[in-house]
Design an enzyme around this catalytic site. Structure first.
Site, short mmCIF file in Angstrom:
data_model
loop_
_atom_site.label_atom_id
_atom_site.label_comp_id
_atom_site.label_asym_id
_atom_site.label_seq_id
_atom_site.Cartn_x
_atom_site.Cartn_y
_atom_site.Cartn_z
N ASN A 17 8.08 -1.89 -10.95
CA ASN A 17 9.45 -1.88 -11.89
C ASN A 17 10.13 -3.16 -11.44
O ASN A 17 10.40 -3.49 -10.50
CB ASN A 17 10.24 -0.67 -11.74
CG ASN A 17 9.49 0.51 -12.54
OD1 ASN A 17 8.59 0.29 -13.47
ND2 ASN A 17 9.65 1.59 -12.09
N ARG A 52 42.26 -5.48 -34.52
CA ARG A 52 41.91 -6.89 -33.62
C ARG A 52 42.73 -7.95 -34.43
O ARG A 52 43.08 -8.94 -33.55
CB ARG A 52 40.64 -6.93 -33.62
CG ARG A 52 39.61 -5.96 -33.02
CD ARG A 52 38.12 -6.28 -33.18
NE ARG A 52 37.89 -7.47 -32.12
CZ ARG A 52 37.14 -8.31 -32.64
NH1 ARG A 52 36.96 -8.58 -34.00
NH2 ARG A 52 36.71 -9.32 -31.57
N MET A 79 2.22 3.88 -5.18
CA MET A 79 1.62 3.19 -6.60
C MET A 79 0.79 2.21 -6.07
O MET A 79 -0.58 1.87 -6.82
CB MET A 79 2.85 2.57 -7.13
CG MET A 79 3.68 3.59 -8.02
SD MET A 79 2.70 4.56 -9.15
CE MET A 79 2.77 3.30 -10.35
N SER A 124 2.92 2.10 -16.31
CA SER A 124 3.46 3.24 -16.28
C SER A 124 2.40 4.53 -16.12
O SER A 124 1.22 4.45 -16.64
CB SER A 124 4.07 3.66 -17.67
OG SER A 124 4.83 4.95 -17.81
N GLY A 125 2.91 5.74 -15.59
CA GLY A 125 1.94 6.68 -15.32
C GLY A 125 2.20 7.46 -14.41
O GLY A 125 1.61 8.29 -14.02
N GLY A 126 2.97 6.95 -13.32
CA GLY A 126 3.16 7.36 -12.03
C GLY A 126 2.02 7.44 -11.12
O GLY A 126 1.26 6.68 -11.33
N HIS A 152 10.81 1.58 -22.20
CA HIS A 152 9.92 2.89 -22.02
C HIS A 152 10.68 3.73 -20.98
O HIS A 152 10.75 5.05 -21.14
CB HIS A 152 8.52 2.50 -21.32
CG HIS A 152 7.84 3.72 -20.69
ND1 HIS A 152 8.28 4.11 -19.51
CD2 HIS A 152 6.73 4.47 -21.40
CE1 HIS A 152 7.43 5.24 -19.34
NE2 HIS A 152 6.54 5.39 -20.49
N MET A 185 0.97 -1.04 -0.24
CA MET A 185 0.02 -0.05 -0.02
C MET A 185 0.92 1.40 0.01
O MET A 185 0.41 2.31 0.52
CB MET A 185 -1.10 0.10 1.21
CG MET A 185 -2.02 -0.93 1.15
SD MET A 185 -3.27 -0.72 -0.11
CE MET A 185 -2.87 -1.82 -1.32
N VAL A 245 5.27 -3.60 -4.83
CA VAL A 245 6.31 -3.32 -4.13
C VAL A 245 7.73 -3.06 -4.74
O VAL A 245 7.82 -3.17 -6.03
CB VAL A 245 6.88 -4.31 -2.76
CG1 VAL A 245 5.57 -4.52 -1.89
CG2 VAL A 245 7.16 -5.62 -3.46
N ASN A 246 8.81 -2.41 -4.20
CA ASN A 246 10.06 -2.07 -4.53
C ASN A 246 10.63 -3.22 -5.41
O ASN A 246 10.57 -4.69 -4.92
CB ASN A 246 10.96 -1.51 -3.84
CG ASN A 246 10.39 -0.18 -3.09
OD1 ASN A 246 9.63 0.53 -3.80
ND2 ASN A 246 10.99 0.18 -1.86
#
Length: 475
Positions: A107, A451, A16, A133-135, A190, A13, A79-80
C-alpha cells in the site's frame, strides 16, 4: 554469480511479501529470490515450504539477491508504506541496470509513487506502483492486482502477474490502469470503499444487536441469508462467519469479547484526503474513516456515556422488530450503491485531473475476485460501464432503479436509528449525499451570497451569463 537464476525477486518477507513470493513459485511456477533484512526469515520461508523449495532462493545479502536474478531484473518490494519503501529503493537501486523493473507492491500514497517514478525515470530503470488486494489469503492464492506505470512495462509484466492473480470466470483479475501512480490510487479508493462497506455492515449489526436485541449467532444467520441475494459479497460472508464463531476460552461469541477499537493503516484516510483535494464528495467514506477514529477513543466514549445518560427507552424504535429485517437488508444494499458511486466519482475525477484515462469498467472487472470488496455487485458495475458512458453510478439505469426502490428503506432505518440514539454515521452520510445529489436546486446560492458579502468572492446568476459582485448593505 549464482548458479540458479530467478525469474524475479521479492524483498520483504512479512505476511504479504512471503505469501506473494509463494504464489509466484506455486501458481506461477516461477523461481523466486527471497530477500529480507533478517536473512534467517528468508531461509525459513523456503524451509517451511519443502514442496516449493527448489523454486525459492533465499539471499544472504542484497548483492546475493541481485545476483540470482535473470536480466532484465524484476524486483518486487513488499514492505510498509512510507520511509521503509524509500529505504529499500535506496538499497537496491545501485545494483540495478537500465531496463530493470522495480515494483512497489505494498500500500502506498500515490503521491509517493509519482515522486519515486519521476526520481528513477532518468536512470533507465522502470518503477511500477502496483496495488495488491486480497489480504494474506489473496496474496498466497490469487489477489486482485492494479498496475500503474509505463504501459510498455506492463506488457513485460503480464506473463508474471496473470498466472498469480485471482480469476473470475477464467479472466485474470489484473490490469494496467494508467501511468505513474494510477495503480496505487485505485488501490487507495478500493480501500476507502472497503472502509465504507465494513462500517455500514457494522452499523446494521449495531441495529440488530442494540436495537432489535438479537444475539451474535442470530445476526450471523441473518447476514448468511443476505449473502444469498443482492448483498452477496466476501465482506457479508465473513461477517456471518465472525458472528457465529465461539471464543474457545469462555464459550461466548468471540465478537462479544473483542474490544471495539478499529485499527487503520492509512489508506482509508488517503482516499478521503484525495477526494477532498479533487473536490469530490465522498461523505460515506469520510464517515467510515471518522468512525474508526472515534472508536479509538474508548475511554472518552465511556465517560460520555456516563455524562449523557442511558437511552434504552429510545431504543423501543427497533426493539423486537423482527419483521424489519427486509428493510435493513434493502437499506444496506442502497447505501452500498451510494458508497460505490462516491468512490467511482473520485476515480473518475482523478482520471481527468491526472490524465490517466482510468478504465472504470475494467476496474470493477478486476475487483470481482481476489480483493476484499469482491461481490456480485461488481459484476453489475462492470455491465453498467459496458452498456455505455456512466456520468455517476446513481444515474446508471440499473442502479437508479435499485436506489429508487431502496431509498425509502434507507430513509426509515436512518430515521429510526436517529430517534433510538443508535450511531449510524455512514448510513446517514449515504442518505444525505443521495438527497443532496438528487436536488437540482440546492441551497448553496445562500452560501455564495454570504461569501460575496464578506469576501467579494462573486457569484453567477440563473438569468444571465457572467460573474457578478453585489454591493451588499453594511453590517
Amino acid at each position: 554469480m549464482s548458479e540458479q537464476q530467478a525469474d524475479l525477486g521479492v524483498l520483504g518477507m512479512g505476511t504479504m511479501g512471503a505469501n506473494l513470493a509463494l504464489n509466484f513459485a506455486d501458481n506461477g511456477g516461477f523461481t523466486v529470490a527471497l530477500g529480507n533484512r533478517t536473512v534467517e526469515k528468508a531461509y525459513g520461508i523456503r524451509d517451511s515450504n519443502p514442496a516449493l523449495a527448489e523454486r525459492l532462493v533465499p539471499a544472504d545479502s542484497i548483492e546475493h539477491f541481485i545476483s540470482t536474478l535473470k536480466s532484465p531484473r524484476v524486483v518486487v518490494i513488499m514492505v510498509n508504506a512510507g520511509k521503509p519503501v524509500d529505504e529499500q529503493i535506496d538499497l537496491v537501486l545501485p545494483h540495478l541496470a537500465p531496463g530493470d523493473i522495480l515494483i512497489d507492491a505494498g500500500n502506498a500514497d500515490f503521491n509517493d509513487t509519482v515522486r519515486r517514478e519521476r526520481a528513477i525515470k532518468d536512470t533507465g530503470i522502470h518503477f511500477v506502483g502496483m496495488g495488491v488486494s486480497g489480504g494474506e489469503e489473496g496474496a498466497r492464492h490469487g489477489p486482485s492486482i492494479m498496475v500503474g506505470g509505463d504501459q510498455a512495462v506492463w506488457q513485460r509484466l503480464k506473463p508474471l502477474l496473470e498466472p498469480i492473480s485471482a480469476k473470475f470466470d477464467a479472466s485474470p483479475c489484473v490490469d494496467w490502469l494508467g501511468t505513474d501512480g494510477a495503480g496505487h490510487f485505485v488501490k487507495t479508493i478500493h480501500n476507502g470503499i472497503e472502509y465504507a462497506d465494513m462500517q455500514m455492515i457494522a452499523e446494521i449489526y449495531g441495529v440488530l444487536r442494540d436495537g432489535i436485541g438479537l444475539s451474535a449467532g442470530e445476526i450471523g444467520d441473518i447476514f448468511s441469508d443476505w449473502n444469498t441475494r443482492g448483498l452477496q459479497s466476501y465482506l457479508v460472508e465473513i461477517t456471518a462467519v465472525t458472528l457465529r464463531e465461539k471464543d474457545p476460552e469462555t464459550g461466548k461469541p468471540l465478537v462479544d469479547v473483542i474490544v471495539d477499537e478499529a485499527g487503520q493503516k492509512g489508506t482509508g484516510r488517503w482516499s478521503v484526503i484525495e477526494a477532498q483535494k479533487l473536490g469530490v464528495g465522498a461523505t460515506t467514506l469520510e464517515a467510515a474513516v471518522s468512525a474508526r477514529g472515534i472508536s479509538s477513543r474508548r475511554a472518552e466514549r465511556a465517560e460520555a456515556e456516563k455524562l449523557f445518560g442511558d437511552i434504552e427507552t429510545a431504543r423501543a424504535e427497533f426493539h423486537g422488530d423482527h419483521d424489519g429485517l427486509a428493510e435493513l437488508e434493502a437499506a444496506l444494499e442502497t447505501a452500498k450503491i451510494i458508497a460505490y458511486a462516491q468512490g467511482y466519482a473520485v476515480m473518475a475525477e482523478a482520471s481527468r485531473e491526472f490524465g490517466w484515462n482510468l478504465p472504470l469498467g475494467g476496474i470493477a472487472r478486476i475487483w470481482r475476485a481476489g480483493c476484499i470488496i469482491r461481490s456480485r455487485f461488481l459484476d453489475d458495475i462492470t455491465q453498467a460501464y459496458e452498456a455505455g458512458e456512466v456520468v455517476n453510478l446513481l444515474q446508471s439505469p440499473h442502479f437508479a432503479s435499485r436506489v429508487r426502490e431502496g431509498q425509502a428503506s434507507l430513509r426509515r432505518v436512518v430515521a429510526k436509528a436517529a430517534l433510538a440514539g443508535l450511531p449510524i454515521p455512514a448510513l446517514s452520510a449515504a442518505l444525505a449525499y443521495f438527497d443532496d445529489y438528487r436536488h437540482a436546486r440546492g441551497t448553496t446560492n445562500l452560501t455564495q451570497a454570504q461569501r460575496d458579502l464578506f469576501g467579494a468572492h462573486t457569484f453567477r446568476r440563473l438569468d444571465r451569463e457572467g460573474v457578478f459582485h453585489h454591493k451588499w448593505p453594511q453590517v
